[in-house]
Enzyme design. Structure first.
Site, short mmCIF file in Angstrom:
data_model
loop_
_atom_site.label_atom_id
_atom_site.label_comp_id
_atom_site.label_asym_id
_atom_site.label_seq_id
_atom_site.Cartn_x
_atom_site.Cartn_y
_atom_site.Cartn_z
N LYS A 157 7.53 -6.74 -9.50
CA LYS A 157 6.80 -5.63 -9.83
C LYS A 157 7.62 -4.65 -9.52
O LYS A 157 7.76 -3.61 -10.25
CB LYS A 157 5.40 -5.63 -9.31
CG LYS A 157 4.62 -4.08 -9.86
CD LYS A 157 4.47 -4.22 -11.43
CE LYS A 157 3.88 -3.04 -11.65
NZ LYS A 157 2.60 -2.84 -11.28
N LYS A 196 4.26 6.54 -6.45
CA LYS A 196 3.81 5.56 -5.20
C LYS A 196 4.72 4.19 -5.27
O LYS A 196 5.26 3.78 -4.26
CB LYS A 196 2.50 5.21 -5.15
CG LYS A 196 2.27 4.21 -4.17
CD LYS A 196 1.91 2.65 -4.79
CE LYS A 196 0.80 2.65 -5.85
NZ LYS A 196 0.73 1.25 -6.18
#
Length: 280
Positions: A155, A223
Site C-alpha cells: 500500500k 498521513k
C-alpha cells in the site's frame, strides 16, 4: 459469515453494504448511525463475529479498538484490517491475534462504491483463502503479497505512485496552460498513450475544472506519505521522488487544502509558478 465491521466512513460504509448484498450478516459500529444493523460498542459488534473488520483512518484508531476486539471476539475469529497503517503496527497486531490479515485497499470512494477495490494482503495463505468471499464482495483485484505487514508495504508503494502521478499530472496541466495549449485536448492525448493512467482517466476533467471534491483527502495522503518514508527507513532504501512528493503533499496541507481531494496538489504546483487560476 457473521462480520463485525468497525469504521463505516467514506470507504467502510459502501464496503459493508457490499458484504450485506453478498449475503453476509454484518453488524457495524461507528460514531454515526448507519442504515443497517449497528452496535452500540465495539464489544457488541464483535462478540459473535466469525470475522472482525476494521476500516479506520490511522494507527491510533486501530490501536484504540484492537484491545476491545481481542477481549470480546471469539478466539477463532479472523481479523481483517482494511486500514492503511504502518507495517510495524500490522505486525504487532498479528503477534497478538493468531488469525490476522492486513489488507489495505486502493481505489478511493468510487472503487468502494462500485465494489472494485484493489486489496494487497499480508498474512497466511489459509487465512487469505478463508477471507476470499469477503474480498470478492468488495474488490476486483486481491493478492496475497507476503506475511504480516506485507500488505502495508505494498500500500505504501501504491500511495507513492499515486501521489507522484498526481504531482506530474499537475505539472503537465500547468505547463500546457502556461504555453497556451488546449490542456483538455492535451490530456486526452496523454490518456491514450504511454502516459495513460487511472488518474488521467478519472481525474483529468475535475483537475482542469479545479474541482477538488474529496474522494481521498490530502490529510489522509499526508498521513500515508509519512508511512512511506517510515517504510523506506525500515527497508533501508532511498526514495527521493517519494520524499519530494511528501513535501508537496505537506505543502498542500499547510496551505489549508487538507480537506480537499489529493488531486489538489495542482494548487501547490500552480503556486510555485505564480500561475494560480483557482476560483475562490
Amino acid at each position: 459469515m457473521r462480520i463485525g465491521f468497525i469504521g463505516l466512513g467514506i470507504m467502510g460504509l459502501p464496503m459493508a453494504e457490499h458484504l450485506v448484498r453478498a449475503g453476509h450478516e454484518v453488524v457495524g459500529h461507528d460514531v454515526v448511525d448507519r442504515p443497517f444493523r449497528t452496535a452500540a460498542s465495539v464489544a457488541e459488534a464483535v462478540r459473535e463475529a466469525e470475522v472482525v473488520i476494521t476500516m479506520l483512518p490511522a494507527d491510533p484508531q486501530v490501536e484504540a479498538v484492537f484491545p476491545e476486539i481481542t477481549a470480546n471476539a471469539p478466539q477463532d475469529a479472523l481479523y481483517i484490517d482494511f486500514s492503511t497503517i504502518t507495517p510495524q503496527t500490522s505486525r504487532r497486531l498479528a503477534e497478538q491475534w493468531k488469525r490476522t490479515l492486513d489488507a489495505p485497499v486502493s481505489g478511493g470512494e468510487k472503487g468502494a462504491v462500485d465494489g472494485v477495490l484493489s486489496l494487497m494482503v499480508g498474512g497466511s495463505e489459509a487465512d487469505f483463502e478463508a477471507a476470499r468471499p469477503i474480498f470478492e464482495a468488495v474488490g476486483k483485484t486481491f493478492r496475497l503479497v507476503g506475511g504480516p505487514g506485507s500488505g502495508q508495504f505494498v500500500k505504501a508503494a501504491n500511495q507513492l505512485v499515486v501521489g507522484g502521478t498526481y504531482a506530474l499530472v499537475a505539472e503537465a496541466i500547468v505547463l500546457m496552460e502556461a504555453a497556451g495549449v488546449d490542456a483538455a485536448a492535451g490530456l486526452d492525448v496523454l490518456a491514450g498513450g504511454l502516459a495513460a493512467s487511472r488518474i488521467l482517466d478519472l481525474k483529468r476533467e475535475s483537475m482542469l475544472a479545479r474541482s477538488f471534491q474529496p474522494g481521498f483527502r490530502i490529510d489522509l495522503h499526508h498521513k500515508d506519505m509519512g508511512i512511506i518514508l517510515d517504510a523506506a527507513r525500515t527497508a533501508e532504501v532511498a526514495l527521493p521522488m517519494s520524499a519530494l512528493t511528501a513535501q508537496l503533499v505537506a505543502a498542500a496541507r499547510a496551505q489549508g487544502h487538507g480537506s480537499l481531494d489529493h488531486s489538489a496538489l495542482l494548487l501547490v504546483v500552480e503556486g510555485l509558478s505564480a500561475n494560480e487560476r483557482v476560483s475562490r
